[in-house]
Every structure is written in C-alpha cells, then in structure tokens.
Write a protein that holds these residues in place. Structure first.
Motif, mmCIF file in Angstrom:
data_model
loop_
_atom_site.group_PDB
_atom_site.id
_atom_site.type_symbol
_atom_site.label_atom_id
_atom_site.label_comp_id
_atom_site.label_asym_id
_atom_site.label_seq_id
_atom_site.Cartn_x
_atom_site.Cartn_y
_atom_site.Cartn_z
ATOM 1 N N ASN A 74 -8.650 39.728 5.950
ATOM 2 C CA ASN A 74 -7.485 40.538 6.262
ATOM 3 C C ASN A 74 -7.683 41.227 7.606
ATOM 4 O O ASN A 74 -8.821 41.504 8.013
ATOM 5 N N TYR A 95 -6.282 44.528 10.142
ATOM 6 C CA TYR A 95 -5.621 45.829 10.160
ATOM 7 C C TYR A 95 -5.515 46.352 11.583
ATOM 8 O O TYR A 95 -6.347 46.037 12.446
ATOM 9 N N HIS A 148 -5.320 50.026 13.684
ATOM 10 C CA HIS A 148 -5.632 51.443 13.538
ATOM 11 C C HIS A 148 -5.187 52.199 14.776
ATOM 12 O O HIS A 148 -5.489 51.787 15.908
ATOM 13 N N ALA A 207 -2.052 56.349 9.449
ATOM 14 C CA ALA A 207 -2.600 55.487 8.406
ATOM 15 C C ALA A 207 -2.798 54.081 8.956
ATOM 16 O O ALA A 207 -1.912 53.547 9.633
ATOM 17 N N PRO A 208 -3.950 53.470 8.705
ATOM 18 C CA PRO A 208 -4.145 52.076 9.124
ATOM 19 C C PRO A 208 -3.044 51.182 8.555
ATOM 20 O O PRO A 208 -2.493 51.453 7.497
ATOM 21 N N LEU A 263 -1.787 47.245 7.542
ATOM 22 C CA LEU A 263 -2.120 45.858 7.248
ATOM 23 C C LEU A 263 -1.251 44.944 8.097
ATOM 24 O O LEU A 263 -0.024 45.076 8.100
ATOM 25 N N TYR A 319 -2.909 39.041 5.860
ATOM 26 C CA TYR A 319 -3.763 38.912 4.685
ATOM 27 C C TYR A 319 -4.016 37.440 4.395
ATOM 28 O O TYR A 319 -3.224 36.577 4.774
ATOM 29 N N GLN A 321 2.038 40.156 7.024
ATOM 30 C CA GLN A 321 2.566 41.187 6.139
ATOM 31 C C GLN A 321 4.030 41.455 6.492
ATOM 32 O O GLN A 321 4.424 41.457 7.660
ATOM 33 N N GLN A 346 -11.504 42.405 7.741
ATOM 34 C CA GLN A 346 -12.121 42.832 6.474
ATOM 35 C C GLN A 346 -12.168 41.646 5.522
ATOM 36 O O GLN A 346 -11.163 40.937 5.367
ATOM 37 N N PHE A 397 -16.136 45.376 6.614
ATOM 38 C CA PHE A 397 -15.255 45.339 7.770
ATOM 39 C C PHE A 397 -16.026 44.955 9.024
ATOM 40 O O PHE A 397 -17.233 45.204 9.130
ATOM 41 N N GLY A 398 -15.303 44.397 9.972
ATOM 42 C CA GLY A 398 -15.852 44.236 11.300
ATOM 43 C C GLY A 398 -15.910 45.582 11.997
ATOM 44 O O GLY A 398 -15.317 46.558 11.539
ATOM 45 N N GLY A 399 -16.604 45.614 13.133
ATOM 46 C CA GLY A 399 -16.799 46.859 13.848
ATOM 47 C C GLY A 399 -15.587 47.343 14.623
ATOM 48 O O GLY A 399 -15.576 48.475 15.120
ATOM 49 N N TYR A 413 -10.328 36.619 -5.271
ATOM 50 C CA TYR A 413 -9.838 37.348 -4.094
ATOM 51 C C TYR A 413 -9.712 38.818 -4.447
ATOM 52 O O TYR A 413 -9.013 39.183 -5.392
ATOM 53 N N TRP A 428 -2.287 52.875 2.976
ATOM 54 C CA TRP A 428 -3.384 53.797 3.240
ATOM 55 C C TRP A 428 -2.863 55.226 3.391
ATOM 56 O O TRP A 428 -1.725 55.450 3.806
ATOM 57 N N GLY A 429 -3.731 56.185 3.129
ATOM 58 C CA GLY A 429 -3.464 57.550 3.556
ATOM 59 C C GLY A 429 -3.815 57.690 5.035
ATOM 60 O O GLY A 429 -4.393 56.779 5.633
ATOM 61 N N GLN A 430 -3.478 58.828 5.602
ATOM 62 C CA GLN A 430 -3.749 59.046 7.016
ATOM 63 C C GLN A 430 -5.212 59.367 7.291
ATOM 64 O O GLN A 430 -5.659 59.304 8.446
#
Lengths: 107, 124
Positions: free
Chosen positions: A34, A36, A38, A43-44, A46, A49, A55, A89, A98-100, B107, B114-116
């Motif tokens: 997946n 993401y 940021h 909030a991150p 998505l 996936y 998404q 991720q 997760f990746g860095g 899976y 997500w939250g903040q």
C-alpha cells in the motif's frame, strides 16, 4: 520482520513532472503493498492498495505497479498539492512495516 | 464518513505509562468489519506499527513492543485505546490511530482512515 526500502529518500521536482518512487521488500510480499501520502499536521492519506488499486477519490495521475519484491508509485503530472512525503507499507505479514518515506519537494 | 481523533497527555515522564484514546465518529468501533490500529512516528524516522485490536478483543502486537503494550476497545464510548508502559525518551513520537480495511485471507489490509496524530514527548 519484512524490511521495506524506499528510494530515493527525497527528490526535487517541478509542477508537471513525472515522478517515480520505488519500494523494495526484503522478501516476496505478493502484491500486498500500500502507498500513503503524508502532509504535516494532516491525517495520512491512502493512495494505492494491493500494489495498483487506486483508492476512491484519489486523482488518476497516481498509479502503482509491481509484485513480489519490487514496487513503484508514479505521479504523472505533479501538481502543487502533491508536494508531500510518500511511504509504502507491506500487508503480507505481521508486523506491518513501512518504508522510510520519500519527500517530494518543489524544485 | 468515519473520522478518528487521538487524545491524551502530550508529556509523559520516563518509566510511566503512556495512555492514548482514539475516538471514532461517523462509524462504529464494533462493526466487526474492521480492525483498529495504532502506529507511531519518532522525530525524523519512519512509521512503526504498534498493534491492532478487533471489537472481539482479538489483538496482534509488534513483537518489538509486545511486552509493554496493551490495546483495548470501549464499545459504549466508541473508542479504542493504547497503553504503553515503562516509557523512555525513545518512545517520543507522533502517535496515530487508524482503521484497517480490506483484510482477507493472507492480506492484512490497508489503513484507509487515520487520525491526525498526537505528539507525545517523554521527558522528566
């Protein structure tokens, strides 16, 4: 634990550029990857996936591909709102890892 | 639309217990279709998954934190919570709660909502 390695860790690009971020898993994770986005204080979000599924609500300029150990996220036609950090991720096995992260900055 | 919001102290003393709550709105923590998870991101580092809980009480924890972590669900308040004991400066991080969707055979799902995030610092 499955290690996720992203590259590059940062990049500079201009609006309209095509950008590709790669993510490599330390072992095969099928397509269970997946992506993401940021942004500070938010909030991150998505994006993608199962490696390539967009998404709902995410612009079609985002695309993902890959399987096994090698994956990529491509942004075709970078927009001002896309300057952010992106992370991959794996959802193949616990613990989730997760990746860095890759920070996409304005050139 | 489901929303998540973390809450709790922003400062915890070393050796004490960090306690955070995630309040779910626009959906039910006891729907049964999802898992509820905690993650954290130390300053300058990548995301670390802490663990998840289902409304049934089933949990799974990151082995790196398992001995110090406890997750729980409060269905009457539509909340789930994190307790991390014996904290040190290494536990300083932004802590996120999230909902896990799409779990199927083999899976482990994706983090759709997500939250903040909330910054927790460990310092005396």
């Amino acid at each position: 634990d499955i290690q996720m390695t992203q590259s590059p860790s940062s990049l500079s690009a201009s609006v309209g550029d095509r950008v590709t971020i790669t993510c490599r898993a330390s072992q095969s994770i099928n397509s269970y990857l997946n992506w993401y986005q940021h942004k500070p204080g938010k909030a991150p979000k998505l994006l993608i996936y199962v490696a390539s599924n967009l998404q709902s609500g995410v612009p079609s300029r985002f695309s993902g591909r890959g399987s096994g150990t090698d994956f990529s996220l491509t942004i075709s036609g970078l927009q001002p709102e896309d300057f952010a950090t992106y992370s991959c991720q794996q959802s193949y096995s616990s613990p989730l890892t997760f990746g860095g992260g890759t920070k996409v900055e304005i050139k | 639309q489901v929303q998540l919001q973390e809450s709790g102290p922003g400062l915890v003393k070393p050796s004490e217990t960090l306690s955070l709550i995630c309040t779910v709105s626009g959906g039910s923590v006891s729907s049964g279709a999802y898992s509820w998870t905690w993650l954290r991101q130390p300053p300058g580092k990548g995301l670390e998954w802490i663990g998840y809980i289902q409304d049934s009480g089933t949990t799974d924890y990151n082995p790196s934190l398992k001995s110090r972590v406890a997750l729980s669900v409060n269905t009457s308040k539509n909340q789930f919570s994190l307790k991390l004991s014996a904290v040190s400066a290494a536990d300083t991080a932004v802590y996120y709660c999230a909902r896990v969707d799409g779990v199927s055979l083999g899976y482990l799902g994706f983090l759709k909502t997500w939250g903040q995030g909330t910054l927790v610092s460990v310092s005396s």
